[in-house]
Design an enzyme around this catalytic site. Structure first.
Site, short mmCIF file in Angstrom:
data_model
loop_
_atom_site.label_atom_id
_atom_site.label_comp_id
_atom_site.label_asym_id
_atom_site.label_seq_id
_atom_site.Cartn_x
_atom_site.Cartn_y
_atom_site.Cartn_z
N CYS A 177 33.01 43.51 42.86
CA CYS A 177 32.19 42.40 43.36
C CYS A 177 30.86 42.83 43.94
O CYS A 177 29.96 42.02 44.07
CB CYS A 177 32.97 41.59 44.39
SG CYS A 177 33.06 42.38 46.01
N CYS A 206 28.47 31.42 45.31
CA CYS A 206 27.86 30.21 45.87
C CYS A 206 26.61 29.76 45.13
O CYS A 206 26.44 28.58 44.87
CB CYS A 206 27.45 30.44 47.32
SG CYS A 206 28.79 30.84 48.42
N THR A 228 36.84 56.02 40.65
CA THR A 228 36.89 54.62 40.21
C THR A 228 38.21 54.31 39.50
O THR A 228 38.53 53.16 39.30
CB THR A 228 35.70 54.27 39.30
OG1 THR A 228 35.79 55.04 38.10
CG2 THR A 228 34.38 54.52 39.97
N ALA A 284 32.51 59.58 36.11
CA ALA A 284 32.18 60.67 35.20
C ALA A 284 32.88 60.48 33.86
O ALA A 284 33.87 59.76 33.75
CB ALA A 284 32.59 61.99 35.82
N GLU A 311 40.78 24.77 53.07
CA GLU A 311 40.92 23.44 53.68
C GLU A 311 42.29 23.31 54.35
O GLU A 311 42.40 22.81 55.46
CB GLU A 311 40.74 22.34 52.62
CG GLU A 311 40.80 20.95 53.22
CD GLU A 311 40.44 19.85 52.23
OE1 GLU A 311 39.75 20.13 51.24
OE2 GLU A 311 40.87 18.70 52.44
N ARG A 326 42.47 11.41 43.04
CA ARG A 326 41.06 11.53 42.65
C ARG A 326 40.92 11.71 41.13
O ARG A 326 40.00 11.17 40.51
CB ARG A 326 40.39 12.68 43.40
CG ARG A 326 38.90 12.73 43.21
CD ARG A 326 38.22 13.63 44.22
NE ARG A 326 38.02 12.97 45.50
CZ ARG A 326 36.95 12.26 45.82
NH1 ARG A 326 35.96 12.10 44.94
NH2 ARG A 326 36.83 11.71 47.01
N GLU A 380 30.26 18.54 45.57
CA GLU A 380 31.16 18.53 44.41
C GLU A 380 30.60 17.85 43.15
O GLU A 380 30.89 18.29 42.04
CB GLU A 380 32.47 17.84 44.81
CG GLU A 380 33.25 18.60 45.84
CD GLU A 380 34.31 17.75 46.50
OE1 GLU A 380 33.97 16.77 47.19
OE2 GLU A 380 35.50 18.05 46.31
C1 LIG Z 1 34.93 47.99 38.63
C2 LIG Z 1 35.29 48.94 37.54
C3 LIG Z 1 34.80 48.70 36.28
C4 LIG Z 1 35.14 49.56 35.24
N1 LIG Z 1 34.67 49.26 34.00
C5 LIG Z 1 35.02 50.03 32.97
C6 LIG Z 1 34.55 49.72 31.66
O1 LIG Z 1 33.80 48.77 31.47
N2 LIG Z 1 34.97 50.50 30.66
C7 LIG Z 1 35.80 51.56 30.85
O2 LIG Z 1 36.13 52.24 29.91
N3 LIG Z 1 36.23 51.89 32.08
C8 LIG Z 1 35.87 51.16 33.14
N4 LIG Z 1 36.32 51.47 34.38
C9 LIG Z 1 37.19 52.63 34.56
C10 LIG Z 1 36.50 53.89 35.16
O3 LIG Z 1 35.32 53.56 35.81
C11 LIG Z 1 36.14 54.94 34.14
O4 LIG Z 1 37.29 55.32 33.46
C12 LIG Z 1 35.45 56.17 34.74
O5 LIG Z 1 34.87 56.88 33.70
C13 LIG Z 1 36.37 57.07 35.52
O6 LIG Z 1 35.62 58.16 36.06
P1 LIG Z 1 35.78 58.66 37.56
O7 LIG Z 1 34.88 59.82 37.72
O8 LIG Z 1 35.58 57.60 38.54
O9 LIG Z 1 37.30 59.07 37.56
P2 LIG Z 1 38.23 59.43 38.76
O10 LIG Z 1 38.87 58.21 39.30
O11 LIG Z 1 37.52 60.28 39.75
O12 LIG Z 1 39.32 60.30 37.98
C14 LIG Z 1 40.07 59.72 36.95
C15 LIG Z 1 41.07 60.70 36.33
O13 LIG Z 1 40.41 61.72 35.61
C16 LIG Z 1 40.88 63.00 35.97
N5 LIG Z 1 39.75 63.93 35.85
C17 LIG Z 1 38.49 63.72 36.30
N6 LIG Z 1 37.70 64.77 35.93
C18 LIG Z 1 38.48 65.61 35.25
C19 LIG Z 1 38.23 66.85 34.60
N7 LIG Z 1 37.04 67.40 34.57
N8 LIG Z 1 39.26 67.46 34.00
C20 LIG Z 1 40.51 66.90 34.02
N9 LIG Z 1 40.78 65.76 34.60
C21 LIG Z 1 39.78 65.10 35.21
C22 LIG Z 1 41.39 62.80 37.39
O14 LIG Z 1 42.37 63.78 37.73
C23 LIG Z 1 41.95 61.42 37.32
O15 LIG Z 1 43.24 61.45 36.79
C24 LIG Z 1 35.98 50.67 35.46
C25 LIG Z 1 36.46 50.92 36.75
C26 LIG Z 1 36.12 50.07 37.79
C27 LIG Z 1 36.65 50.34 39.15
S1 FES Z 2 29.04 34.52 47.66
FE1 FES Z 2 26.92 34.68 47.44
S2 FES Z 2 26.18 33.42 48.97
FE2 FES Z 2 28.30 33.09 49.07
S1 FES Z 3 34.30 45.29 47.91
FE1 FES Z 3 34.08 44.49 45.93
S2 FES Z 3 33.06 46.12 44.97
FE2 FES Z 3 33.55 46.94 46.85
#
Ligand SMILES: Cc1cc2nc3c(=O)[nH]c(=O)nc-3n(C[C@H](O)[C@H](O)[C@H](O)COP(=O)(O)OP(=O)(O)OC[C@H]3O[C@@H](n4cnc5c(N)ncnc54)[C@H](O)[C@@H]3O)c2cc1C
Ligand code: FES
Ligand code: FES
Length: 1336
Positions: free
Chosen positions: A55, A157, A266, A351, A809, A887, A1268
């Protein structure tokens, strides 16, 4: 023996926040940056909206000194996912760090507030920080770049338009002429005299001054100490290592093979928070040089495993400029895929290795990597470095790869493409921006020399199995064949065989997903054919011109908009603010993060945190509850249950004893509260709550409306409304048709989840509750009953809400009452704020509706009769469901005169969370069913639906089906005006031409009117109170019964008081809504709060003015302050209450007589859309709205409400799908899998006009309610999409009507555009399989 790394080892975290150095010995590795900022540093400007990166409310800017380039890099980050440990050596800037009311707002904050871009304000700090970060990197971005900066931010909003307008002023395209810019002239020319398009005073904008920006800490620049330390942080359950060399990393991984490598966190962060995974060892490889390199080789570009997705994106974009086009086919596809991969905040930290190793079946990158045969280098301490090709053998099972547990992924090589090689990626999701894929794909073909004979062919799909799959048989079958039309049907047939999905496959939508595999291939086929054609390769097949638009990648022009409203009358006093577009009174506090919400209140002495223990079953008997394990956990104080309720354990919003506060013996839905754990802090309370053991005996649940109908499970007897002689009218009609329609529910998704702080006062059972509620009085009364106390001991205080939309509400009581019980039991303050997933599962939403209808009409299109059976899914308690159904029944006519109309309403009892009020309160559901049959009528007669709508519109003086006269009636005026302003008739012809020239893209345009009745249908609620104090210095403290939840109520009420007292608005202040100042308030709901509270305020102000009259007459030239002082010395009371009740309303269902509504708000919208028939994607090209708001109290607020409501309705009808399993388990529990509209979903052109010349004698200062009524206008998008689908179906030979239910998700759109691809996947008959999720 001490090693080199020992000497550099440190257990002290050092980082900077807003320029201040933070030193923390042994930080807790499980603590997020957000928790640290809010709890430890008391920087509460940064908000928690979801905790899963979806978000953007928690967005902060992180700055790092890059020693290689000697540059400072700034990037936005989700503080809710970033572990605080990962901040070592970095500088964090939060919303508090860039500006404040005291020290001056930053221009980003200032312009957002001035442009009315903050309503409830909960999303605002995150949006400010996304924009601020962009400006730090690019002081004058393009509009397109600016619009993209918010992919990772949501606002529920505003409807986004004002935010983009405010920030457009920073872009290079911004014209200093503002609204006088020639670009705006076309629309503005239509403007009538006396109207204005100026909602913002642009001349007052603060100029950008980069010298005022926070300075990067020099210590981090001059010393590399933080970068070179080997960090070891031991926490309660987790140890965090940050090695600095590959050897150290390999050693650690050998020592802890199960350790997680954390880069962006992530994936891991989400797993730990929401899947409750425990990872005792975490290793951050972010400072290991081998994992951070980018190397250009003969074969391609090699990226280290810890290189972030943003870095890859930038590197590939510059490579595309450096190398010839033919070499960069894979790079272009990866860049295009990254365009739709999460938002900046995620891509900046996530990454590439994390994406590969997580091995998600819907990873966006893995299909591309498989299709191009990317090469990986991996290494462990035991095994030498080895190369692994990403091919069909790479993914070995769910979340398993060919890389072993102890190996590290060092890097990935993305190959160059060759001269005869073509490569594309595809992704389809619910929402284009920041959404996970439904299906995605990578596709590659290599030809023999300059021919169309296939030499190599690879396909990889995500979303089709537990791993990313390669259909190897199909791939092999294409090699050696010519790239011509004969290939398409063969490949489609083969893919259909090779990529099976059972109808109930996890994730659902099996037929759609399978169709997408073919659609993607067909797009690839056409794209390659086009490119071969361009290269003059001899070909048998050519791409027909009407197929051309199937292939380009998605494009959206920068958005544009206009807002037109009536100016105040020329003679109006300068100080009189009524009718002027003044900004939201809390705007400045919201943009600077200073506005205080419940969870921002500093922790009180002795405070406890509460975490709920909830039912994991939809329907079951509770056999036993065992909290012993939880009670033994650190920090845990108590378990609270129904046994601890000193008063009454039942409550009801309308009907007494409707539901239990704590379930005692039986649970009636998933998420129902059974008990609660109290602990010293949130972390320990939530951890312990998961350990309370509940044993159940499962009972048969009723989940859907259809289940309820079958089981006869209804609340109350069905209600009936009717007029005329329906049966005779059917006999006399030229045509009679029957139909059915379902409309899905909707999650409120206010950005601030439910929150309460209950504070016992220590005497006489007194308690103060700070609650995020729209209904202070209800909260007070239910708390008092639960505690067995009179209501006079309980004070409920509400400062502001981070959004409500009806969700707070009555349902806020579900959470505030247990909190009060716990606080009462322990005599200590207790706080709770729900996590997003808890909120979504526990709090209910908009009622799903189902209708069976029969409609009679004449050849002309005139509707003469309708008979409708409406069913709603109320859930486990009746709550407000009966009124919601009322309603819906009152609005079954929408804006049409149907002389013979009968509607029956059935409220279904099911085992789902109790559904409740939601903006529109059943009105939109009723009107939607009407529009469904209006559309059916049009198709039957071969007319355009807008013609049928126009023909049946109410006229002035008509009576509704419940007998209320429409006088005055502005429906037709709104309709005609929107037709004129939008150029509907001309554009309809253009749409027809477009459709005749394009097979795979279709457009639709339509006009939809609305009429919305204003008043609570429960008569007693149509009352309000106000309390006005005038102090000796002339300042006025105003209190009224309404709650500020972003809708600008307090701003409007101050405008009203200002006019009533004839003093400037600056002299008036509203502090909060509280039950000890204005008692017995109605909920802030039904759009009626301005009307009711406004009139109560006028009443109070008039009394005060009357009292002041004598002193005014004594000193006619005196000032307000003089009069007030004089009155005080004359012992005239300067304080009074005001009261108002709406006169002349009330409806009796038994007799079918009376007048349910005070008046009606009207409007009409014209929307034009374009759909992609192959994928189900759509784009709203333009929306024009004309809305009747009477004489607007504040055009900026009213237009904000119109745009916000429209976008919320758009989500309801086009995007937001609540998914629940057949056994009642809710799948959609956060922004990750429940999509509300984002910035990129607003109409490309969005014009809003407030109808000129409308008056309203029945509300304060001739205004009309606005919260509304505009929501339903989003149906114009839905029905424009239906038009577009109709055109596609015509092309495929499917004539006549078809059923399109709401929401019209990409799945619905694609599957309705039946063609040769969908034909492969007929939907199996209902009842022949167990679906993954059901329509509630
Ligand atoms: C809001 C949100 C949106 C997202 N949108 C997408 C999307 O649109 N498409 C999509 O494909 N994914 C999406 N993801 C998933 C995620 O973001 C990706 O998979 C991202 O690339 C993970 O990378 P990270 O560095 O955050 O991984 P981390 O959470 O830091 O690690 C993930 C895993 O990888 C392993 N790891 C990391 N580096 C290595 C390494 N060098 N060697 C061995 N293992 C390793 C870790 O041990 C762990 O198991 C989303 C996630 C979130 C939270
Ligand atoms: S969520 Fe953006 S102003 Fe309320
Ligand atoms: S609280 Fe929603 S993205 Fe972090």
């Amino acid at each position: 023996m001490s090693t080199e790394s020992d000497t550099r080892k440190s257990n002290v975290l050092i980082f900077f926040v807003n320029g201040k150095k933070i030193i923390e010995a042994n930080p807790e590795p499980e603590t997020t940056l957000l928790q640290y900022l809010r709890r430890k540093l008391f920087l509460t400007g940064t908000k928690l909206g979801c905790g899963e990166g979806g978000c953007g409310a928690c967005t902060v800017m992180v700055s790092r000194y890059d020693r290689q380039s000697s540059q400072i890099c700034h990037y936005s980050v989700n503080a809710c996912l970033a572990p605080v440990c990962s901040m070592h050596g970095l500088a964090v800037t939060t919303v508090e760090g860039i500006g404040s009311i005291k020290h001056g707002l930053h221009p980003v904050q200032d312009r957002l507030a001035r442009s009315h871009g903050s309503q409830c304000g909960f999303c605002t700090p995150g949006i400010v920080m996304s924009m601020y970060t962009l400006l730090r990197n690019e002081p004058q971005p393009s509009i397109a770049h600016m619009e993209k900066a918010f992919e990772g931010n949501l606002c529920r909003c505003t409807g986004y338009r004002p935010i983009l307008d405010g920030f457009r002023t920073f872009t290079k395209e911004y014209c200093q002429m503002g609204e006088k810019c020639c670009q705006n002239q076309a629309y503005v020319q239509n403007q009538e005299e006396g109207t204005s398009t100026r909602l913002v005073n642009g001349e007052a904008y603060l100029p950008v001054d980069s010298t005022q920006d926070p300075i990067f800490p020099s210590e981090l620049q001059t010393s590399d100490r933080c970068d070179s330390e080997y960090l070891v942080f031991h926490g309660e359950r987790v140890t965090w290592y940050r090695p600095n060399s590959l050897t150290e990393l390999l050693d650690l991984k050998a020592q802890f093979p199960d350790a997680k490598l954390v880069v962006g966190n992530t994936e891991i962060g989400v797993e730990m928070k929401f899947k409750h995974m425990k990872y005792p060892v975490m290793i951050a490889p972010t400072h290991v040089p081998e994992l951070l390199t980018v190397e250009h080789t003969e074969q391609g570009i090699r990226f280290g495993g810890a290189v972030t997705l943003s870095q890859i994106d930038n590197e590939l974009k510059s490579a595309m400029e450096k190398y010839p086009d033919y070499k960069t086919g894979v790079f272009a596809a990866v860049v295009e895929m990254l365009r739709w991969f999460a938002g900046y905040q995620i891509r900046n930290v996530a990454a590439v290795a994390g994406n590969i190793i997580t091995a998600s079946p819907i990873s966006d990158l893995n299909p591309l990597f498989l299709a191009c045969g990317a090469m990986l280098q991996v290494q462990s301490k035991a095994n030498a470095r080895r190369e692994v090709k990403m091919d069909e053998t790479f993914f070995r099972g769910y979340r398993k790869t060919a890389i072993s547990q102890d190996e590290i992924l060092l890097n990935i090589l993305l190959p160059f493409t060759t001269k005869n090689e073509y490569f594309c990626g595809y992704k389809q999701a619910y929402r284009r921006e920041d959404d996970i894929a439904t299906v995605n794909a990578g596709m590659r073909v290599v030809f023999e020399g300059n021919t169309n004979v296939v030499k190599e062919f690879t396909l990889a799909y995500g979303g089709m199995a537990v791993v990313t799959v390669m259909p190897t048989k199909t791939m092999a079958s294409v090699v050696g064949r010519s790239w011509d039309d004969s290939l398409v049907s063969d490949v489609c047939g083969s893919l259909a065989d090779e990529l099976p999905l059972s109808p109930g496959a996890p994730g659902g939508m099996a037929e759609y997903r399978r169709s997408l595999t073919l659609s993607f291939f067909f797009k690839f086929y056409l794209t390659v054919l086009q490119q071969l054609q361009a290269k003059h390769v001899p070909l048998k097949s050519k791409v027909p011109s009407y197929f051309q638009s199937a292939t380009p990648t998605f494009h959206r022009d920068p958005s544009k908009s206009s807002q037109v409203y009536q100016e105040v009358a020329p003679g109006q006093l300068e100080q009189d603010p009524v009718g002027r577009p003044i900004g939201h009174l809390s705007g400045q506090k919201q943009v600077s993060g200073e506005a205080v919400y419940i969870d921002d209140i500093p922790k009180l002495h002795n405070e406890l945190y509460l975490a709920f223990v909830t039912s994991s079953k939809a329907h079951a008997r509770i056999l036993s509850v065992d909290p012993s394990e939880a009670l033994a956990m650190p920090g845990v104080v108590d378990y609270v249950s129904h046994k601890d309720v000193p008063g009454h354990n039942k409550w009801g919003a309308v009907f007494p004893d409707d539901e239990e506060i704590f379930a005692s013996s039986e649970v009636l839905c998933q998420g129902q509260i059974i008990g609660a754990i109290l602990a010293e802090d949130q972390v320990h309370a939530q951890r312990a709550a998961k350990c309370v053991k509940v044993e159940y005996e499962e009972l048969e649940p009723i989940i859907t409306i259809k289940d309820a109908i079958k089981a006869g499970s209804f609340y109350l007897a069905p209600k009936l409304l009717s007029c005329g002689d329906v049966d005779t009218a059917f006999d006399q009609a030229d045509h009679v048709i029957e139909g059915e329609s379902h409309m899905g529910g909707q999650e409120h998704f206010y950005l601030e989840t439910h929150a309460t702080l209950a504070v016992p006062c220590g005497e006489d059972g007194e308690m103060e509750l700070f609650v995020s509620t729209q209904n202070a009085s209800e909260t007070q009364h239910v708390t008092a009953e639960a505690l067995g106390l009179p209501a006079n001991r309980i004070v409920v205080r509400v400062k502001r809400l981070g959004g409500g939309f009806g969700g707070k509400e009555t349902r806020s009581v579900v959470f505030s009452t247990p909190c009060a019980v716990a606080a009462h039991k322990h005599g200590r303050p207790v706080r709770v704020m729900l996590d997003r997933d808890e909120d979504m599962v526990m709090s209910g939403g908009r009622h799903p509706f189902f209708a069976k209808y029969k409609v009679g009409f004449m050849k002309t299109g005139k509707i003469v009769a309708a008979d409708v059976h409406l069913y709603s899914n109320a859930g486990m308690s009746i709550d407000l469901s009966s009124a919601v159904m009322d309603r819906a029944m009152f609005h079954i006519d929408n804006a049409y005169k149907i002389p013979n109309l009968r509607v029956r309403g059935y409220v279904c009892r099911t085992h789902t969370a109790s559904n409740t009020a939601f903006r529109g309160f059943g009105g939109p559901q009723g009107m939607m069913m009407t529009e469904q049959f209006v559309s059916d009528v049009a198709v039957t007669l071969g007319m355009h639906p807008s013609e049928v709508r126009e023909l049946n519109l109410y006229q002035e003086g008509d009576r509704t089906h419940y007998g209320q006269e429409l006088k005055p009636c502005f429906i037709r005026k709104c309709f005609d005006e929107v037709v004129r302003l939008s150029g509907f008739h001309r554009r309809k012809k253009d749409v027809d031409i477009f459709n005749s020239e394009n097979r795979w893209k279709k457009r639709g345009i339509t006009v939809v009117p609305t009429k919305y009745g204003i008043s609570y249908t429960a008569l007693h609620l149509n009352q309000a109170g106000a309390l006005v104090h005038i102090y000796q210095d002339g300042s006025v403290l105003l209190t009224h019964g309404g709650v500020e939840m972003g809708q600008g109520l307090h701003t409007k009420m101050i405008q009203v008081a200002s006019r009533a007292l004839k003093i400037p608005a600056e002299k008036i202040h509203i502090s909060e809504t509280a039950t000890n100042t204005v008692p017995n308030t109605s909920p802030t709901a039904a759009s009626a709060s301005s009307d009711l509270n406004g009139m109560a305020i006028v009443n109070a102000c008039q009394m005060l003015l009357e009292r002041l009259e004598p002193v005014m007459q004594e000193n006619p030239k005196g000032s307000w302050e003089d009069w007030v002082k004089a009155a005080y010395f004359k012992r005239i009371s300067l304080s009074t209450t005001g009261f108002y009740k709406t006169p002349g309303i009330g409806f009796d269902f038994k007799t079918g007589t009376g007048k349910p509504f005070n008046y009606f708000s009207n409007g009409a919208a014209c929307s034009e859309v374009e759909i992609d028939c192959l994928t189900g994607d759509h784009l709203v090209l333009r929306t024009d709205i004309v809305m009747d708001v009477g004489t607007s109290l504040n055009p900026a607020i009213d237009i904000g409400q119109i745009e916000g409501a429209f976008m919320q309705g758009y989500g309801l009808m086009m995007m937001e799908q609540v998914k629940t399993s057949p056994s009642g388990m809710m799948f959609t529990r956060g922004p990750g899998n429940y999509k509300i509209p984002g910035f990129g979903d607003i109409p490309v052109e969005f014009n809003v006009t407030l109808l000129k010349g409308s008056v309203n004698e029945r509300a304060v200062y001739s205004s009309k309610a606005i919260g509304e009524p505009p929501l339903f206008l989003s149906a114009s998008v839905f029905f424009a999409v239906k038009e577009a689908i109709m055109a596609a179906r015509e092309d495929a030979g499917h004539h006549g009507n078809f059923r399109l239910d709401s929401p019209a998700t990409p799945e619905c759109i694609r599957m309705a555009c039946e063609d040769q691809f969908t034909q492969h996947f007929p939907k199996p008959a209902e009842g022949t399989y167990q679906p993954w999720f059901v329509d509630l």
